[in-house]
Design a protein around this motif. Sequence first.
Motif, PDB file in Angstrom:
ATOM      1  N   ALA A 121       7.310   3.467   2.848  1.00 43.95           N
ATOM      2  CA  ALA A 121       8.585   3.737   3.525  1.00 43.95           C
ATOM      3  C   ALA A 121       8.883   2.648   4.543  1.00 43.95           C
ATOM      4  O   ALA A 121       9.993   2.102   4.573  1.00 43.95           O
ATOM      5  CB  ALA A 121       8.530   5.100   4.205  1.00 43.95           C
ATOM      6  N   ASP A 122       7.876   2.299   5.367  1.00 44.48           N
ATOM      7  CA  ASP A 122       8.082   1.246   6.369  1.00 44.48           C
ATOM      8  C   ASP A 122       8.510  -0.043   5.698  1.00 44.48           C
ATOM      9  O   ASP A 122       9.444  -0.726   6.139  1.00 44.48           O
ATOM     10  CB  ASP A 122       6.778   0.987   7.139  1.00 44.48           C
ATOM     11  CG  ASP A 122       6.526   2.072   8.174  1.00 44.48           C
ATOM     12  OD1 ASP A 122       7.517   2.586   8.711  1.00 44.48           O
ATOM     13  OD2 ASP A 122       5.348   2.402   8.414  1.00 44.48           O
ATOM     14  N   ALA A 123       7.793  -0.358   4.596  1.00 44.98           N
ATOM     15  CA  ALA A 123       8.067  -1.625   3.892  1.00 44.98           C
ATOM     16  C   ALA A 123       9.488  -1.625   3.342  1.00 44.98           C
ATOM     17  O   ALA A 123      10.220  -2.615   3.481  1.00 44.98           O
ATOM     18  CB  ALA A 123       7.049  -1.821   2.779  1.00 44.98           C
ATOM     19  N   ALA A 124       9.904  -0.506   2.747  1.00 48.24           N
ATOM     20  CA  ALA A 124      11.245  -0.442   2.161  1.00 48.24           C
ATOM     21  C   ALA A 124      12.298  -0.593   3.251  1.00 48.24           C
ATOM     22  O   ALA A 124      13.316  -1.280   3.074  1.00 48.24           O
ATOM     23  CB  ALA A 124      11.425   0.876   1.415  1.00 48.24           C
ATOM     24  N   ILE A 125      12.056   0.025   4.401  1.00 43.76           N
ATOM     25  CA  ILE A 125      13.039  -0.066   5.496  1.00 43.76           C
ATOM     26  C   ILE A 125      13.102  -1.501   6.021  1.00 43.76           C
ATOM     27  O   ILE A 125      14.185  -2.032   6.283  1.00 43.76           O
ATOM     28  CB  ILE A 125      12.689   0.964   6.594  1.00 43.76           C
ATOM     29  CG1 ILE A 125      13.074   2.357   6.066  1.00 43.76           C
ATOM     30  CG2 ILE A 125      13.418   0.662   7.902  1.00 43.76           C
ATOM     31  CD1 ILE A 125      12.467   3.500   6.791  1.00 43.76           C
ATOM     32  N   GLU A 126      11.953  -2.139   6.109  1.00 44.59           N
ATOM     33  CA  GLU A 126      11.966  -3.535   6.577  1.00 44.59           C
ATOM     34  C   GLU A 126      12.674  -4.444   5.562  1.00 44.59           C
ATOM     35  O   GLU A 126      13.358  -5.391   5.927  1.00 44.59           O
ATOM     36  CB  GLU A 126      10.545  -4.022   6.831  1.00 44.59           C
ATOM     37  CG  GLU A 126       9.952  -3.397   8.081  1.00 44.59           C
ATOM     38  CD  GLU A 126       8.829  -4.234   8.679  1.00 44.59           C
ATOM     39  OE1 GLU A 126       9.037  -5.433   8.882  1.00 44.59           O
ATOM     40  OE2 GLU A 126       7.745  -3.671   8.900  1.00 44.59           O
ATOM     41  N   LEU A 127      12.487  -4.136   4.278  1.00 48.55           N
ATOM     42  CA  LEU A 127      13.184  -4.928   3.241  1.00 48.55           C
ATOM     43  C   LEU A 127      14.695  -4.786   3.389  1.00 48.55           C
ATOM     44  O   LEU A 127      15.438  -5.758   3.287  1.00 48.55           O
ATOM     45  CB  LEU A 127      12.782  -4.451   1.847  1.00 48.55           C
ATOM     46  CG  LEU A 127      11.581  -5.128   1.200  1.00 48.55           C
ATOM     47  CD1 LEU A 127      11.281  -4.485  -0.146  1.00 48.55           C
ATOM     48  CD2 LEU A 127      11.841  -6.621   1.003  1.00 48.55           C
ATOM     49  N   ARG A 151       2.510  -8.991   6.793  1.00 50.13           N
ATOM     50  CA  ARG A 151       2.625  -7.695   7.478  1.00 50.13           C
ATOM     51  C   ARG A 151       1.990  -6.548   6.695  1.00 50.13           C
ATOM     52  O   ARG A 151       1.562  -5.570   7.260  1.00 50.13           O
ATOM     53  CB  ARG A 151       4.091  -7.380   7.771  1.00 50.13           C
ATOM     54  CG  ARG A 151       4.678  -8.321   8.837  1.00 50.13           C
ATOM     55  CD  ARG A 151       6.122  -8.007   9.138  1.00 50.13           C
ATOM     56  NE  ARG A 151       6.367  -6.607   9.460  1.00 50.13           N
ATOM     57  CZ  ARG A 151       6.066  -6.042  10.614  1.00 50.13           C
ATOM     58  NH1 ARG A 151       5.484  -6.771  11.549  1.00 50.13           N
ATOM     59  NH2 ARG A 151       6.346  -4.772  10.835  1.00 50.13           N
ATOM     60  N   TYR A 152       1.972  -6.671   5.366  1.00 49.72           N
ATOM     61  CA  TYR A 152       1.494  -5.514   4.577  1.00 49.72           C
ATOM     62  C   TYR A 152       0.310  -5.840   3.659  1.00 49.72           C
ATOM     63  O   TYR A 152      -0.203  -4.963   2.986  1.00 49.72           O
ATOM     64  CB  TYR A 152       2.643  -4.934   3.742  1.00 49.72           C
ATOM     65  CG  TYR A 152       3.657  -4.219   4.591  1.00 49.72           C
ATOM     66  CD1 TYR A 152       3.505  -2.868   4.904  1.00 49.72           C
ATOM     67  CD2 TYR A 152       4.742  -4.895   5.118  1.00 49.72           C
ATOM     68  CE1 TYR A 152       4.427  -2.213   5.699  1.00 49.72           C
ATOM     69  CE2 TYR A 152       5.670  -4.256   5.925  1.00 49.72           C
ATOM     70  CZ  TYR A 152       5.513  -2.914   6.215  1.00 49.72           C
ATOM     71  OH  TYR A 152       6.411  -2.258   7.014  1.00 49.72           O
ATOM     72  N   ASP A 153      -0.057  -7.096   3.562  1.00 49.42           N
ATOM     73  CA  ASP A 153      -1.103  -7.523   2.632  1.00 49.42           C
ATOM     74  C   ASP A 153      -0.832  -6.951   1.228  1.00 49.42           C
ATOM     75  O   ASP A 153      -1.701  -6.392   0.575  1.00 49.42           O
ATOM     76  CB  ASP A 153      -2.491  -7.079   3.127  1.00 49.42           C
ATOM     77  CG  ASP A 153      -3.594  -7.850   2.400  1.00 49.42           C
ATOM     78  OD1 ASP A 153      -3.273  -8.859   1.732  1.00 49.42           O
ATOM     79  OD2 ASP A 153      -4.764  -7.423   2.466  1.00 49.42           O
ATOM     80  N   GLY A 154       0.406  -7.103   0.820  1.00 48.65           N
ATOM     81  CA  GLY A 154       0.793  -6.577  -0.498  1.00 48.65           C
ATOM     82  C   GLY A 154       0.758  -7.652  -1.568  1.00 48.65           C
ATOM     83  O   GLY A 154       0.115  -8.692  -1.400  1.00 48.65           O
ATOM     84  N   PRO A 163       0.850  -1.194   0.000  1.00 51.12           N
ATOM     85  CA  PRO A 163       0.000   0.000   0.000  1.00 51.12           C
ATOM     86  C   PRO A 163       0.886   1.244   0.000  1.00 51.12           C
ATOM     87  O   PRO A 163       1.853   1.301   0.786  1.00 51.12           O
ATOM     88  CB  PRO A 163      -0.788  -0.125   1.307  1.00 51.12           C
ATOM     89  CG  PRO A 163      -0.689  -1.577   1.694  1.00 51.12           C
ATOM     90  CD  PRO A 163       0.599  -2.074   1.142  1.00 51.12           C
ATOM     91  N   VAL A 164       0.590   2.203  -0.875  1.00 48.40           N
ATOM     92  CA  VAL A 164       1.475   3.372  -1.048  1.00 48.40           C
ATOM     93  C   VAL A 164       1.755   4.061   0.282  1.00 48.40           C
ATOM     94  O   VAL A 164       2.893   4.457   0.563  1.00 48.40           O
ATOM     95  CB  VAL A 164       0.834   4.368  -2.042  1.00 48.40           C
ATOM     96  CG1 VAL A 164       1.666   5.636  -2.137  1.00 48.40           C
ATOM     97  CG2 VAL A 164       0.690   3.742  -3.409  1.00 48.40           C
ATOM     98  N   GLU A 165       0.724   4.156   1.134  1.00 52.57           N
ATOM     99  CA  GLU A 165       0.901   4.913   2.381  1.00 52.57           C
ATOM    100  C   GLU A 165       1.876   4.220   3.346  1.00 52.57           C
ATOM    101  O   GLU A 165       2.379   4.840   4.271  1.00 52.57           O
ATOM    102  CB  GLU A 165      -0.453   5.216   3.040  1.00 52.57           C
ATOM    103  CG  GLU A 165      -1.351   4.045   3.389  1.00 52.57           C
ATOM    104  CD  GLU A 165      -2.071   3.383   2.206  1.00 52.57           C
ATOM    105  OE1 GLU A 165      -1.861   3.804   1.057  1.00 52.57           O
ATOM    106  OE2 GLU A 165      -2.819   2.412   2.444  1.00 52.57           O
ATOM    107  N   ARG A 166       2.199   2.932   3.093  1.00 52.90           N
ATOM    108  CA  ARG A 166       3.120   2.232   4.004  1.00 52.90           C
ATOM    109  C   ARG A 166       4.446   1.872   3.316  1.00 52.90           C
ATOM    110  O   ARG A 166       5.218   1.041   3.791  1.00 52.90           O
ATOM    111  CB  ARG A 166       2.437   0.966   4.528  1.00 52.90           C
ATOM    112  CG  ARG A 166       1.141   1.287   5.279  1.00 52.90           C
ATOM    113  CD  ARG A 166       0.490   0.015   5.808  1.00 52.90           C
ATOM    114  NE  ARG A 166       1.295  -0.644   6.835  1.00 52.90           N
ATOM    115  CZ  ARG A 166       1.102  -1.904   7.213  1.00 52.90           C
ATOM    116  NH1 ARG A 166       0.154  -2.629   6.651  1.00 52.90           N
ATOM    117  NH2 ARG A 166       1.853  -2.456   8.154  1.00 52.90           N
TER     118      ARG A 166
END
Length: 955
Positions: A415-421, A475-478, A410-413
């Motif tokens: 940054a969090d996702a990229a940092i976790e990656l 974690r992100y339902d992506g 989801p676009v709004e998350r």
Amino acid sequence: MATTVTAPSKLRANELQSLLGQIVEADRVLTRPIDRIAYASDASFYRLIPQAVIRAKSVEEIQALFRFSQQHSIPLTFRSGGTSLSGQAISDGLLIDTARHWRNFEVREGGRSLWVQPGLIGGRANQALAPFKSKIGPDPASIATCTLGGILANNSSGMCCGVEQNAYHTLQSIKFVLPSGTVIDTRDPNADEIFRAREPELVRGIMELKAKIEANVPLRDRIRRKYRMKNTTGYGLNAFLDFETPIDIFQHLLIGSEGTLAFTAEAILNTVPDLPVKYTGLLLFSDLYAASASILPLKQAGAKALEIMDRASLRSVETQPGVPATLRTLPEGAAGLLAEFQSGEESERSELERLAAEVSGGLTMLVPGVWTHDAGQQALLWKIRSGMFPSVGSVRKSGTTVIIEDVAFPVERLADAAIELTGLFKKHAYDNGIIFGHAKDGNLHFVMTQGFTTQAMVDQYEYFMDDVVELVVNRYDGALKAEHGTGRNMAPFVETEWGSDAYEIMRKLKELCDPHNLLNPGVLINPDPKAHISDLKQLPSVEEEVDKCIECGFCEPKCPSRDLTLTPRQRIVVRREMVRLQQNCSSDRELYAALDKEFPYMALDTCAADGLCATGCPVSIDTGTLVKRFRKMRHSESAHRWSERIAKHFSLAERGARIGLRLGHAAQAVFGKRAMLAITRFLHEHMTDALPLWTGDTPHVAGAVPTTRREGAAAIYFPSCVSRTMGRLPLEEKDRSVMEVLVAVAERAGLPVFIPKDVAGNCCGTPFSSKGFDRAHKIVANRAIENLWQWTEEGKLPVVVDTSPCTYGFVHTRPYLTEENEQRFDKLRILDAVEFVADELLPKLKIQKKTGSAALHPVCSITKMGLTPKLQKIASACSESVTVPISAGCCGFAGDRGFLVPELTQIATRVEAAEVSTRHYEGYYSSSRTCEIGMTRSTGEVYRSFLYLLEKASR
Ligand SMILES: Cc1cc2nc3c(=O)[nH]c(=O)nc-3n(C[C@H](O)[C@H](O)[C@H](O)COP(=O)(O)OP(=O)(O)OC[C@H]3O[C@@H](n4cnc5c(N)ncnc54)[C@H](O)[C@@H]3O)c2cc1C
Ligand code: SF4
Ligand code: SF4
């Protein structure tokens, strides 16, 4: 169970050849080891060796191949551009190459739609649409290589198209062939009735699945929600909700089905406007959060492209030429965003500026954003972004491959996702992992290098993927695959992402279409939880050029031998296999011997060594260099010594060539063309393969070198050895030589040129280097530079070369020079005649009378030197209309290869010749005599130097 993956049944190669030869012509069935190995790889890190490759031509053949596959229980997979990244275009059964004979297209409705066959390259489609200011919706980064068949089957997308302009949303109609043999064209107004009548079970099944989804409210909502983002994991279940009739549902299910449900024979796509006015900005932020926070405002302001780049990805390109210095000083954790506003109207430029300024005002950036209208600057900014993937590829350890993953959050998350990656890179020891992607759509690509030669490496990848799946899904339902398709890579995780209800629907759909699970099995639906770590490619360390190769296939459309023998990628793939077999003593000796036997003709003799492959390659591999190295190794010591003798006495060789041409034409007058071809073929095959074939279009001997004056000369004119020996073509009218013409136009422009009296016997060295005679090359190259140094009075005057491949040879001669000559070379200014004429002569000439129309053939060296626009400029000044065929490419003549391997030129020029032949032009022009022979041979029209056009127009 339909989705069980079974080992393919095996027929012996000769049985297969003979049985398949009853379906398609025998020469379109490839069962030789070299062909099977060449097709074993796509751009993914998986590999399967097909039992046979079939170059199908028609729908009837596809139907028969489906029958054959079922009769013999042999799986069947379609292969088009072979650029897939998830392992969906490989097979250990039958691999059907649909790129070669399915390249037709038609622009319709004034550019509002496009009819295509599946082998058409996406970039070619856009070239055809450009005059109508439109383009196809899907815009994968691989568009210059991938085809419409793959784009539809993978539902590919890219930087701008988002979810609105992908193949699913721009599809008008499709003609498909089911494994049952049923063919339906959905353009037919009665297509739905026909579908119901011919495939009642499939239709009933589709409607039942639709009803199931509609009745399952959580699943229905999940489908709706998930397709607001990019998603290519599993089948496109949204088709069940977006459409009502079975045919409408099914044609949209085919999009993204990765060739597992049916064959696409044709399609019509609605096009989208091409927006040529662009305003591009590079914005730098302190961290990914600040970059992510800017996505929504920029998107709402109308930005068409928003590419996010993490610190590691910016670092990976910071040393490349032209990259802003600020990139090198960014703090740890910083992030970048490449944004672009676009419009169709020139008048809207200031509005784009206003929008960008308005939204930028509200953003917190490290430094003010750099925005530009300048096309050159924009190209540079995009180069930074597109250089990230290759930058990892080019510095990786040999024996490893580059993996590019493709997830969506989801676009709004984001940054969090990229940092976790990034955290996962650290946890699993991927030190060089980088992250970038299409931020507007929440789509992140991450790139890292990976070897698969030890179990520990395979484990590393497996555990990393487990964590990625956990992160993206739980974690992100992506989406585990946003653009690149599920393939073998994510097939084990489709159920994890979608849940069991949705997965069951997908499995049922596959079973309805392909009850025997023979159409691309193992892809998209695969019950094997380890499918993603099976059939992995092994990459042995080979040569420098080979080791860098990521097998992406981007070089293939450029290669003149692609339809004759092998493409550059295939040359490399075969070479890798040969080394693997050599390194692994226990492996198949018979296979090695078979490859070794075919390699010389398939890989070496039929390579034009033009280096065009390097122009498409993201890691700049020139397979021609590799080929030249092999040619060199093939020569015996005595052959090298002979070549050195010839190089030392090149003026004798030149005289010999002139005598040969004279005698050849005299003999032809007596014996006739056919007899001459037969005689030279006999000598070529039985005595020396260096002897050219007398092909009937061999030129007459050139006239004498004209006498010129040194005083007042504006440049030294170096007529190439080709211009000094090869004159008029048999079909060409008697006229002045190209040397006389250049001397005349230079005089007319008031910038006379001087041809040194002792020019005979000088050569750039290309005829030697292209054959791998590097010692001889060094001799002639050093001698030429020494002479140029004297003739130009130590670099005072520029040197003009009249044959573009020779100019290119000179310009790249430095590595072969002695230290002293290197220093001389650095002070010399060597110009191609195209450049000299466009920049110096043309402005000083008065064009008296333009000719009507001119067709140009820009030779490879012109393309590589970036001089095609200058050739066009000269031709446009001299003619009312100028055409550079869209399909113009290498003619494969390559100096003398067109005389040695004429079939290369014949195949290489086929498409361009067909395009040129659709109308008559008043003149046909190029900038290399040998390429002119090739084009004349294939079109029947006389190609001449562009200098004749200029001379006539300025007379
Ligand atoms: C460096 C690089 C960058 C890439 N960037 C992108 C990107 O930005 N976006 C993106 O979406 N993808 C990208 N890709 C992936 C790939 O290029 C695309 O998915 C592309 O559309 C595949 O097309 P192809 O012609 O190469 O098809 P292939 O790889 O040959 O085949 C793809 C699938 O289509 C099936 N197929 C082919 N023809 C037919 C047919 N006629 N009927 C039925 N099935 C058929 C095949 O069986 C296979 O499953 C990239 C790849 C590389 C190497
Ligand atoms: S040579 Fe370059 S373009 Fe060709 S497959 Fe290898 S990496 Fe790709
Ligand atoms: S050098 Fe030319 S012919 Fe040889 S592989 Fe490259 S593109 Fe093909």
